[in-house]
Design a protein around this motif. Structure first.
Motif, PDB file in Angstrom:
ATOM      1  N   PRO A 146     -12.502  -5.845   5.519  1.00 28.13           N
ATOM      2  CA  PRO A 146     -11.194  -5.180   5.609  1.00 28.13           C
ATOM      3  C   PRO A 146     -11.388  -3.766   6.175  1.00 28.13           C
ATOM      4  O   PRO A 146     -12.296  -3.059   5.738  1.00 28.13           O
ATOM      5  N   PHE A 148      -9.852  -0.930   6.012  1.00 30.32           N
ATOM      6  CA  PHE A 148      -9.762   0.258   5.159  1.00 30.32           C
ATOM      7  C   PHE A 148     -10.994   0.360   4.265  1.00 30.32           C
ATOM      8  O   PHE A 148     -11.468   1.458   3.970  1.00 30.32           O
ATOM      9  N   TRP A 149     -11.518  -0.786   3.915  1.00 25.01           N
ATOM     10  CA  TRP A 149     -12.724  -0.849   3.099  1.00 25.01           C
ATOM     11  C   TRP A 149     -13.888  -0.228   3.846  1.00 25.01           C
ATOM     12  O   TRP A 149     -14.629   0.614   3.334  1.00 25.01           O
ATOM     13  N   VAL A 265      -3.718   1.358   9.323  1.00 19.48           N
ATOM     14  CA  VAL A 265      -4.535   1.459   8.118  1.00 19.48           C
ATOM     15  C   VAL A 265      -5.669   2.474   8.302  1.00 19.48           C
ATOM     16  O   VAL A 265      -5.911   3.319   7.432  1.00 19.48           O
TER      17      VAL A 265
ATOM     18  N   LYS B 235      -2.610  10.338   2.038  1.00 18.31           N
ATOM     19  CA  LYS B 235      -3.418   9.505   1.146  1.00 18.31           C
ATOM     20  C   LYS B 235      -4.185  10.358   0.158  1.00 18.31           C
ATOM     21  O   LYS B 235      -4.854  11.312   0.543  1.00 18.31           O
ATOM     22  N   ARG B 384       3.677   3.140 -10.307  1.00 21.20           N
ATOM     23  CA  ARG B 384       3.146   1.788 -10.377  1.00 21.20           C
ATOM     24  C   ARG B 384       2.303   1.596 -11.645  1.00 21.20           C
ATOM     25  O   ARG B 384       2.337   0.548 -12.270  1.00 21.20           O
TER      26      ARG B 384
ATOM     27  N   ALA C 236      -4.744  -8.492   2.494  1.00 23.63           N
ATOM     28  CA  ALA C 236      -5.431  -7.323   1.942  1.00 23.63           C
ATOM     29  C   ALA C 236      -4.879  -6.036   2.536  1.00 23.63           C
ATOM     30  O   ALA C 236      -4.653  -5.053   1.831  1.00 23.63           O
ATOM     31  N   SER C 237      -4.638  -6.043   3.857  1.00 17.99           N
ATOM     32  CA  SER C 237      -4.112  -4.834   4.504  1.00 17.99           C
ATOM     33  C   SER C 237      -2.720  -4.499   3.986  1.00 17.99           C
ATOM     34  O   SER C 237      -2.405  -3.341   3.745  1.00 17.99           O
ATOM     35  N   PHE C 240      -3.009  -2.991   0.712  1.00 19.29           N
ATOM     36  CA  PHE C 240      -3.489  -1.617   0.826  1.00 19.29           C
ATOM     37  C   PHE C 240      -2.331  -0.670   1.112  1.00 19.29           C
ATOM     38  O   PHE C 240      -2.264   0.440   0.601  1.00 19.29           O
ATOM     39  N   GLY C 253      -6.899  -8.055  -2.465  1.00 22.72           N
ATOM     40  CA  GLY C 253      -6.406  -6.883  -1.735  1.00 22.72           C
ATOM     41  C   GLY C 253      -5.821  -5.859  -2.698  1.00 22.72           C
ATOM     42  O   GLY C 253      -6.087  -4.661  -2.607  1.00 22.72           O
ATOM     43  N   LEU C 254      -5.053  -6.364  -3.654  1.00 25.77           N
ATOM     44  CA  LEU C 254      -4.428  -5.489  -4.639  1.00 25.77           C
ATOM     45  C   LEU C 254      -5.492  -4.830  -5.518  1.00 25.77           C
ATOM     46  O   LEU C 254      -5.407  -3.638  -5.849  1.00 25.77           O
ATOM     47  N   LEU C 256      -8.512  -4.111  -4.656  1.00 25.61           N
ATOM     48  CA  LEU C 256      -9.147  -3.062  -3.853  1.00 25.61           C
ATOM     49  C   LEU C 256      -8.278  -1.817  -3.794  1.00 25.61           C
ATOM     50  O   LEU C 256      -8.755  -0.697  -3.899  1.00 25.61           O
ATOM     51  N   ARG C 257      -6.986  -2.046  -3.619  1.00 24.95           N
ATOM     52  CA  ARG C 257      -6.076  -0.912  -3.537  1.00 24.95           C
ATOM     53  C   ARG C 257      -6.132  -0.094  -4.823  1.00 24.95           C
ATOM     54  O   ARG C 257      -6.262   1.117  -4.800  1.00 24.95           O
TER      55      ARG C 257
END
Lengths: 323, 530, 302
Positions: A146, A148-149, A265, B235, B384, C236-237, C240, C253-254, C256-257
């Motif tokens: 991914p 962003f990873w 991203v 971010k 959240r 996943a994106s 994110f 994905g969640l 990781l976020r």
């Protein structure tokens, strides 16, 4: 040839108009209101009259037909209008980000070429050997991580490595300075996102390079060259590589068009003030005019790149023009 | 100068002992402060904007009439900014401000009471077609005038404890009358001409705002900095890394506890941390129009299920919330004490008894095992996190809750416009601590109460509270109001109050944490010890 | 190279057992085989998740927040005290469900559109192609953002945010597949037997189903295998960016976020879901490449 170019140009118009239509109505189908968000976004008390006033000023109370005509009419003369969120010209706001996005896209493309061409060639020449498998694994891994990873890992690595080497922690700059003003500063900021995306996008190009080269290597003239007793290295360098590059260039060209709008991203992770971030911001702020402007810019870049690729092909292969 | 305001400790904790040493140090001049901002600038006009994304980068360019003392921001310690003194008449109906004669706008125009008058006219009595976001804060204002160039007078309809805190709002930038006359009321949205400690240099949208020291600043010897750069970094990880890599020195909103621990672990005494209670709170708002939430028993069960005291412990490890409180900012004299709090439904220390009661109420109301949707806002901290916690809390009493996390525009659309929700997250976030005004959020008739109900009793009680003369009277009425809202009618359920944590580079001196991220942002008090 | 074909022909003629077929495939496509193994493992993981762990993936446990990997929690616990191994295991369900659904639905719709467009030709094809052009040029992220916002406000199925995500990911996949299928189908349309079938008065549906569709199965299957990995990554994106599935649903994905905040102090929270995504997509892509090599006539003839 000119007739083909003309025909191809005409075909761009419905695509652009279609995209304008889709983005316009898609945005209006999305719930949310720029005025509600601007005035009430922090939970403060808002006067309904103030919201109504804001909607009136932004032209949001006009009939949809009027709004759409204004939008498309503006597009025709390349006027994207004024941002509903900032009140500045959309073209000005986009221009600020365009420079950075363009630079990252170019750098990432260079990285991807530098990776893809030698690796793809190696892979093809040593087809079905362990070298081939290794190269292909590296390439596939590039699209499996991914993005962003990968970005977060790069940033963490920079912090740890700099700490271990120099004792102080180093992170890339977070404010953009144009390349010509301070090249070192600029590059120390943009090289990382360029590496991350370049590696990622090299995967497709590597694969393309491999199969294109494999195809060329089976052409008759290569066999002839082999029969003549030329060394394999010479054959690849002299004859095959040149002919295999065209499809690779095409792939890279189309990727470049994607890179201009598709770095959403990565821009978030590396804190880049690029077009992708502007796009996400403007959608989440329900800024219709700005979103429309960026989407149309990305669509135009994409359509125009495709046009160039098609023309290039037609020029090289006359059969295409008549099909 | 008369200082009739309350003095109270807000429990601002300086986590590191190093901050206490700063008192004795003499400020040094020079240097540029880089700081990161997690939000964007909609426009430069403080009178219409509501976000810290505008306050943080733009406030250094402007002066206010009165302000919260940046050297003591944890108390409602108001001081003059462009005035030299103010006075209230004995009946509390007339306020007279003396305006300094040595204040100049950055374009060279001297500031007079006429500029203050023009500014407050724009804020309190905006002409047709001109927006003003905090107009409602000044309901008690009857008229205003500037009899001469150094005197500004405001007349009130009725005396109100909410008036002075409203005047200290950090959004009330003083504009030049000349600019308003020549360029119109909307000019300040895109242009800056203030009299603050810094002059506007440039703004690159989406990237940064740059300011440089204003030599003609009216507060002697200030500002200490040569300039500042406010860099946008949406971010959070980017903001933390910027401080770790020393690309920026500070972030003025707040970081979650883990980020604080990261920075301290990585940089040791190069990082200083200040923490404080925060004048923001999230609440769960049921839609009273939708059965079974029209039933007070069901609403009460919702608040009974929440483990506030436990949450204060474990939730504060992962989110920017911590303090258990009622409707009033915790530790304020008007706020409930712990003994008073535990009397309210859902605040008892006996969690199991509360949850048993919740189950009983649900059964009684025929809402056992109720399934509903929880509308949440797509912002990580703390929305959240708190939402996920609430869903789990409700699960403990047999409620089955689906969390729907929506992007901000969708969230607002559902909350404000369509009202199509079962239970939604909602928040009350204010700048200057002004409990009597702040708790108007819970009035059914308030523009920002989204629970969809009407209740004459609550309205009448608040009306009494707003006009209460003495502090004792105010406090007693506040208790009554709080119990009615949170316990008897359970109109909304308060979660935990936010907790502000600011880790920053230790060489940044002179900055004191405030109970709000809107306050103390003119930066004239900050200096660098490099 | 022609001898490879003879070899293959011989193999087919001899009809060797399944095992030896697999062995041949493994010898010729070691990477693809590796990919296939990963895919099978992931599918097994998804099916048997409840039997592989004793924990509930969504139950919070406030006395075990941030436990480092140990005997009880091999991958540690997250900020809510949930066992990460359990969430990774259950996460494969979400990932594969999203991956396969998007890939199959996206490719199938693409197949129908592509074949239809090629078969009918003329003005239908022209209009259809322009529409596909529009969707190809459109930035994917905006499409996803729009779809998620619109579907969420409809509140049609509040139980599961997964379905919104699937729609958002599937739509942009359609034109990619339609375009490839169309170009294959165009070539087939030119073959005389389609004309012959028409002359015999067969219905359009019959010709499309009997003659066109079977002949574009190769690009169709290639597209499906290629899309699975892509869909998992897109999910996943989106997560994110905060647009994907929502807590407490276990999804990589969640995870990781959420883990981003803790990556420094509690790296185990962030490492495992990242590894799960990367390895899974890696496996699906290698397998997809092998399928393409095996099915693409151009490559096969070489």
């Amino acid at each position: 040839m000119w007739q083909y170019v003309f025909k191809r140009l005409l075909l761009m118009i419905p695509t652009v108009l279609g995209a304008a239509f889709v983005i316009f109505f898609m945005l209006r189908a999305m719930p949310g209101d720029v005025c509600e968000l601007k005035l009430g976004g922090e939970g403060a008390y808002v006067d309904e009259a103030q919201i109504e006033l804001c909607r009136e000023q932004q032209g949001l109370n006009d009939p949809l037909v009027v709004q759409f005509t204004n939008f498309v009419g503006g597009l025709a003369v390349l006027d994207f209008g004024t941002s509903m969120w900032t009140g500045r010209k959309v073209a000005y706001e986009m221009g600020l980000r365009f420079e950075l996005s363009l630079q990252v896209a170019i750098m990432a493309t260079i990285v991807s070429i530098v990776i893809a061409i030698p690796l793809g060639t190696l892979s093809a020449v040593y087809q079905n050997s362990w070298i081939d498998y290794f190269v292909r694994s590296i390439a596939v891994a590039g699209i499996a991580v991914p993005s962003f990873w990968l970005g977060i890992l790069i940033l963490l690595a920079l912090l740890s490595v700099s700490d271990a080497l120099t004792g102080t922690r180093w992170t890339p700059p977070i404010d953009y300075v144009p390349l010509w003003k301070d090249p070192a500063y600029n590059l120390s900021m943009l090289i990382w996102p360029a590496l991350a995306t370049g590696y990622r996008y090299s995967a497709v190009a590597t694969r393309m390079m491999r199969s294109a080269l494999l195809e060329v290597l089976r052409e008759d003239y290569v066999r002839t060259a082999r029969a003549k007793g030329l060394t394999e290295t010479l054959i690849v360098n002299r004859h095959a590589l040149k002919n295999a590059l065209l499809p690779v260039v095409t792939v890279i060209g189309i990727e470049f068009a994607f890179l201009m709008g598709g770095l959403v991203v990565t821009e978030q992770v590396f804190n880049l003030n690029g077009l992708g971030r502007l796009l996400v911001d403007s959608v989440t702020q329900v800024d219709y005019t700005m979103t429309q402007g960026i989407v149309m810019l990305i669509v135009l870049i994409f359509v125009f790149t495709n046009f160039l690729v098609d023309i290039l092909y037609a020029w090289l292969d006359p059969r295409i023009r008549y099909s | 100068m008369r200082t009739k305001m309350w003095k109270f400790a807000l429990g601002a904790v300086a986590a590191a002992a190093m901050t206490t040493g700063a008192v004795a140090e003499t400020p040094k001049s020079g240097g540029t402060l880089n700081f990161v901002v997690g939000s964007k600038i909609p426009s430069y006009d403080g009178h219409i904007e509501t976000t810290f994304g505008m306050i943080h980068p733009i406030s250094p360019f402007y002066s206010l009439l009165i302000r919260v003392n940046p050297d003591n921001p944890s108390e409602n310690d108001f001081q003059c900014d462009v005035c030299s003194s103010w006075d209230a008449s004995a009946d509390g109906l007339t306020y007279t401000y003396k305006i300094r004669d040595d204040v100049k706008f950055h374009d060279g125009t001297p500031m007079t009471a006429q500029d203050v008058l023009a500014t407050y006219n724009k804020i309190v009595f905006p002409p047709e077609g001109v927006a003003s976001s905090r107009k409602a804060f000044y309901k008690m204002v009857k008229s205003m005038s500037a009899p001469d160039d150094t005197t500004f007078v405001m007349n009130l309809e009725y005396p109100s404890g909410a008036y002075l805190p409203a005047m200290a709002s950090p959004f009330n930038y003083i504009y030049s009358k000349k600019d308003l006359d020549e360029h119109g009321m909307n000019w300040h949205q895109k242009n800056v001409n203030g009299s603050g400690p810094f002059k506007f240099v440039q703004h690159q949208p989406g990237a940064f705002v740059e300011g440089v020291k204003y030599d003609g600043y009216h507060h002697e010897g200030r500002p200490y900095l040569d300039g500042f750069k406010a860099i946008s970094a949406p971010k959070m990880s980017a903001r933390v890394q910027a401080i770790e890599g020393d690309r920026a020195s500070i972030e003025f909103r707040a970081f979650p506890p883990k980020q604080r621990d990261d920075l301290v672990a990585a940089l040791g005494d190069k990082i200083t941390v200040q923490e404080s209670d925060w004048n923001c709170v999230l609440m769960a708002t049921p839609n009273h129009e939708r059965p079974p939430f029209d039933d007070p028993r069901v609403r009460k069960a919702l608040t009974l299920a929440i483990d506030r005291w436990g949450g204060s412990e474990y939730l504060s490890k992962i989110a920017i919330v911590k303090t258990v409180g009622g409707i009033v900012f915790p530790n304020h004299p008007l706020a409930a004490t712990e003994e008073e709090l535990v009397q309210i439904a859902g605040y008892s220390k006996d969690l199991e008894a509360s949850r048993e009661e919740a189950r009983r109420l649900l059964k009684e109301a025929g809402a056992e095992g109720l399934k509903f949707t929880f509308n949440n806002r797509g912002v990580d901290q703390p929305y959240r996190v708190v939402g996920t916690w609430l869903v789990d809390q409700w699960k403990q009493v047999g409620l089955e809750v689906d969390q729907q996390v929506n992007p901000s525009p969708v969230f607002y659309d559902i909350l404000r416009k369509t009202g199509e929700f079962d239970v939604s997250i909602d928040f009350n976030c204010q700048s200057v601590i002004n409990p009597i005004a702040d708790v108007s959020k819970f009035l059914p008739s308030a523009g920002n109460n989204y629970a969809n109900f009407e209740d004459a009793e609550i309205e009448a009680l608040y009306d009494k509270l707003a006009r209460a003369g003495t502090f004792e009277e105010q406090r007693a009425l506040m208790r009554e109001y709080e119990t009615m809202v949170l316990n008897d009618k359970a109109t909304q359920a308060i979660t935990l109050w936010w907790y502000k944590i600011n880790p920053y580079r230790s060489y940044v001196k002179g900055w004191k944490i405030a109970p709000s991220h809107y306050l103390g942002q003119q930066l004239d008090q900050i200096w660098l010890d490099k | 190279m022609s001898d490879v074909t003879t070899e293959q022909l011989e193999e087919i003629r001899d009809r060797p057992g399944l095992l030896s077929q697999i062995a041949t495939f493994a010898r010729k496509q070691p990477l693809g085989t590796g990919g296939a193994v990963v895919v099978i493992l992931y599918v097994l993981m998804a099916i048997f998740a409840p039997y592989l762990t004793a924990f509930d993936p969504t139950a919070n446990s406030y006395d075990s927040q941030f436990v480092a990997p140990n005997a009880q929690f091999p991958m540690g616990t997250d900020e809510w005290g949930r066992d990460i191994l359990t969430r990774v295991l259950y996460g494969s369900r979400t990932a594969l469900f999203v991956g396969f659904t998007c890939a199959i639905v996206g490719s199938t719709v693409g197949l129908v559109l592509g074949v239809g467009s090629a078969y009918f030709g003329g003005i239908v094809d022209l209009i259809f192609q322009r529409i596909m052009d529009v969707f190809m040029a459109f930035p994917l992220i905006i499409m996803a953002l729009a779809i998620v916002s619109i579907t969420q406000s409809l509140q049609v199925s509040p139980e599961s945010s997964v379905y919104f995500v699937i729609i958002a990911i599937t739509l942009p996949l359609i034109p990619n597949c339609a375009r490839v299928v169309r170009s294959s189908a165009l070539a087939i349309r030119e073959i005389p037997y389609v004309d012959a079938a028409r002359a015999n008065g067969f219905s359009d549906t019959r010709i499309i189903l009997r003659h066109m569709v079977p002949n574009v199965m190769a690009p169709y299957l290639i597209m499906i295998t290629a899309f699975v990995g892509q869909a998992i990554l897109l999910e996943a994106s989106l997560s994110f960016l905060g647009l994907g599935v929502q807590d407490p649903v276990p999804a990589w994905g969640l995870m990781l976020r959420n883990a981003q905040e803790f990556i420094r102090t509690e790296p185990w929270i962030a490492i495992w879901p990242g590894v799960a995504i990367t390895l899974g997509v890696f496996g699906f892509n290698l397998f997809g490449d092998a399928v393409r090599d095996a099915l693409d006539p151009k490559l096969r003839s070489q």
